[in-house]
Design an enzyme around this catalytic site. Structure first.
Site, PDB file in Angstrom:
ATOM      1  N   SER A  29       0.785  -1.235   0.000  1.00 37.46           N
ATOM      2  CA  SER A  29       0.000   0.000   0.000  1.00 37.46           C
ATOM      3  C   SER A  29       0.818   1.287   0.000  1.00 37.46           C
ATOM      4  CB  SER A  29      -0.922   0.002   1.225  1.00 37.46           C
ATOM      5  OG  SER A  29      -0.155  -0.179   2.392  1.00 37.46           O
ATOM      6  N   GLY A  31       4.996   3.249  -0.922  1.00 38.30           N
ATOM      7  CA  GLY A  31       6.375   3.194  -1.393  1.00 38.30           C
ATOM      8  C   GLY A  31       6.637   2.151  -2.464  1.00 38.30           C
ATOM      9  N   PHE A  53      -1.320  -3.182   5.908  1.00 38.87           N
ATOM     10  CA  PHE A  53      -1.889  -2.900   7.228  1.00 38.87           C
ATOM     11  C   PHE A  53      -2.313  -1.442   7.228  1.00 38.87           C
ATOM     12  CE2 PHE A  53      -0.941  -4.469  11.840  1.00 38.87           C
ATOM     13  CZ  PHE A  53      -2.302  -4.527  12.066  1.00 38.87           C
ATOM     14  N   GLU A  54      -3.554  -1.171   6.909  1.00 37.63           N
ATOM     15  CA  GLU A  54      -4.016   0.220   6.785  1.00 37.63           C
ATOM     16  C   GLU A  54      -5.276   0.441   7.603  1.00 37.63           C
ATOM     17  OE1 GLU A  54      -2.207   2.462   5.510  1.00 37.63           O
ATOM     18  OE2 GLU A  54      -0.777   1.283   4.337  1.00 37.63           O
ATOM     19  N   ASP A  90      -2.302  -8.041   9.725  1.00 32.72           N
ATOM     20  CA  ASP A  90      -0.904  -8.198  10.116  1.00 32.72           C
ATOM     21  C   ASP A  90      -0.220  -9.311   9.315  1.00 32.72           C
ATOM     22  OD1 ASP A  90       1.510  -8.273  11.318  1.00 32.72           O
ATOM     23  OD2 ASP A  90       0.778  -8.959  13.277  1.00 32.72           O
ATOM     24  N   ALA A  91       0.658  -8.904   8.409  1.00 28.14           N
ATOM     25  CA  ALA A  91       1.348  -9.869   7.535  1.00 28.14           C
ATOM     26  C   ALA A  91       2.220 -10.846   8.319  1.00 28.14           C
ATOM     27  CB  ALA A  91       2.208  -9.114   6.516  1.00 28.14           C
ATOM     28  N   TYR A 203      18.471  -1.557   1.153  1.00 33.82           N
ATOM     29  CA  TYR A 203      19.103  -0.272   0.883  1.00 33.82           C
ATOM     30  C   TYR A 203      20.520  -0.302   1.427  1.00 33.82           C
ATOM     31  CZ  TYR A 203      19.823   4.760   0.666  1.00 33.82           C
ATOM     32  OH  TYR A 203      20.322   6.005   0.376  1.00 33.82           O
ATOM     33  N   TYR A 213      22.548   4.027   8.979  1.00 36.39           N
ATOM     34  CA  TYR A 213      21.767   3.042   8.213  1.00 36.39           C
ATOM     35  C   TYR A 213      22.521   1.715   8.057  1.00 36.39           C
ATOM     36  CZ  TYR A 213      18.189   1.143   5.288  1.00 36.39           C
ATOM     37  OH  TYR A 213      17.189   0.331   4.834  1.00 36.39           O
ATOM     38  N   THR A 253       9.609   7.792   1.520  1.00 34.79           N
ATOM     39  CA  THR A 253       8.437   6.942   1.763  1.00 34.79           C
ATOM     40  C   THR A 253       8.130   7.056   3.254  1.00 34.79           C
ATOM     41  OG1 THR A 253       9.721   4.994   2.343  1.00 34.79           O
ATOM     42  CG2 THR A 253       9.175   5.229   0.012  1.00 34.79           C
TER      43      THR A 253
END
Ligand code: NAD
Length: 376
Positions: A29, A31, A53-54, A90-91, A203, A213, A253
């Site tokens: 949903s 990015g 998850f929205e 919830d994935a 990334y 990062y 994002t």
């Protein structure tokens, strides 16, 4: 508007005839996940199942941005005659994995591609406990700065190094374990088609962001994705499948906006990449990735077997500019030496604002319905 623009980009980039026809996107949903779903549907003509998850609208409270984007995608896909089903929940849970498998069996039989693009702050384990990911340095404290989006002022950020527990927890949330659990469940249920491909996004970024990062807690979780991709090679042999980690470009994002220091880096990056004509958003990145995979068969792999889509970001001329200006940014010169205006616009547009031609004063009903195969 965002979804419409992304669909337009994919259509203009042309048909990806040999692309996958049945695609599952986990984290669909926002990015990179949303962009991948749009590329699969409108580039490859794929039936897509999206897991996310929205939050839907409640009374007068608006829904979350990803809800509206997914609803807009679903409408556009259906208008184009493309199958699009959604599971909201919830994935990480076994329940959602099972519901996805049942849906695949009922509607698609099997799937050709699984894109894992989850970016979650926390993970609930089967015993009910909650594990949180953190964005912290390892070994040394981090001293940096971040830009206040409203005032454009620079604020000092100082973070103590993570504890070993925080490193382990971040790996638990953002590492490869849940990807492996998904693939194991899908394989066991025999819903992966012959030659199925699965991708996960990582990334690496520039040296200037490594302390927070790549060398920080999130970097350890990303290293774990490389481990998981290798570990998946064996079970995927059953279907002649392949697991890839794709290194994507740094972009604004929901997930990236939470990373300390990223606002300065991305503002400088946008400035120089736009000037050189190499700036890309999520949709340009995923479309180029799909083209590399399914049209040109020209996968740019590094020695660790990762697909490299961050080649333009990491090119010498771009990074020379970023490094030269990294410590020069001040509140006064922000608008000249960096593209803070573009960065801020990307942030606003991620939430649906600042699109030209949209009447933000118009009365609207915040409740937008979306068909869901799971959740509410
Ligand atoms: P995002 O925040 O835009 O999207 C995250 C997605 O995960 C959303 O669809 C959200 O609904 C879903 N999600 C979160 N928790 C969930 C849960 N418990 N169950 C189901 N769905 C859930 O994030 P993004 O930046 O597109 O990140 C996706 C992946 O791409 C991440 O692995 C990230 O590290 C990677 N990546 C991002 C960048 C960048 O600059 N943004 C660069 C390279 C790689």
């Amino acid at each position: 508007m965002d979804v419409k623009n992304q669909i337009e980009h994919v259509k203009q980039a042309g048909v990806i005839a040999d692309g996958p026809k049945r695609v599952l996107v986990i984290g669909a949903s926002g990015g990179y996940g949303l962009a991948s779903r749009i590329t699969a549907a409108f580039g490859c003509g794929a039936a897509t199942i999206g897991v996310f998850f929205e939050r839907p609208a409640v009374k007068n409270r608006t829904a979350s941005p990803g809800w509206y984007k997914s609803a807009a995608f679903t409408r556009a896909a259906e208008d184009a005659g493309l199958y699009a089903a959604n599971l909201n929940g919830d994935a990480f849970s076994a329940e959602l994995k099972q519901a996805t498998i049942e849906l695949i069996k009922k509607d698609l039989g099997q799937i050709d591609m699984v894109i894992y693009s989850l970016a979650a702050p926390a993970r609930q384990l089967p015993d009910g406990s909650l594990v949180r990911s953190t964005l912290k340095p390892i070994g040394e404290p981090f001293e940096g700065a971040t830009i206040d989006l409203n005032s454009g002022e620079l604020r000092a950020v100082s973070l103590e190094p993570a504890s070993q527990q925080e490193v382990n927890d971040t790996i638990k949330v953002m590492g490869g374990e849940d990807w492996e659990l998904w693939m194991a469940a899908l394989l066991a249920a025999d819903v992966l088609a012959e030659g199925c491909i699965t991708t996960n996004y990582t990334y690496l970024g520039s040296e200037v962001t490594w302390p927070i990062y790549y060398h920080g807690t999130i970097g350890k979780a990303k290293e774990d994705l490389d481990r998981a991709a290798l570990a998946l090679a064996q079970p995927l042999k059953k279907v002649n499948g392949r697991a890839y980690v794709a290194v994507m470009k740094g972009l604004m994002t929901q997930a990236a906006s939470a990373i300390p220091g990223m606002s300065i880096y991305l503002s400088l990056l946008f400035k120089v990449m736009k000037a050189k004509g190499t700036h890309e958003g999520c949709i340009e990145q995923t479309t180029r990735l799909f083209k590399n995979m399914f049209v040109d068969s020209a996968l740019q792999m590094d020695e660790s077997g990762r697909l490299r889509m961050d080649d333009w970001e990491l090119s010498d001329d771009i990074q020379t500019f970023v490094k030269a200006n990294w410590s020069k940014v001040t509140a006064e010169n922000l608008m000249e030496i960096s593209d803070f205006a573009g960065y801020r616009q990307a942030f606003l547009q991620m939430h649906g604002f600042d699109f030209p031609g949209v009447d933000y004063e118009a009365e609207i009903d915040p409740e937008v319905l979306m068909p869901l195969a799971f959740g509410e």
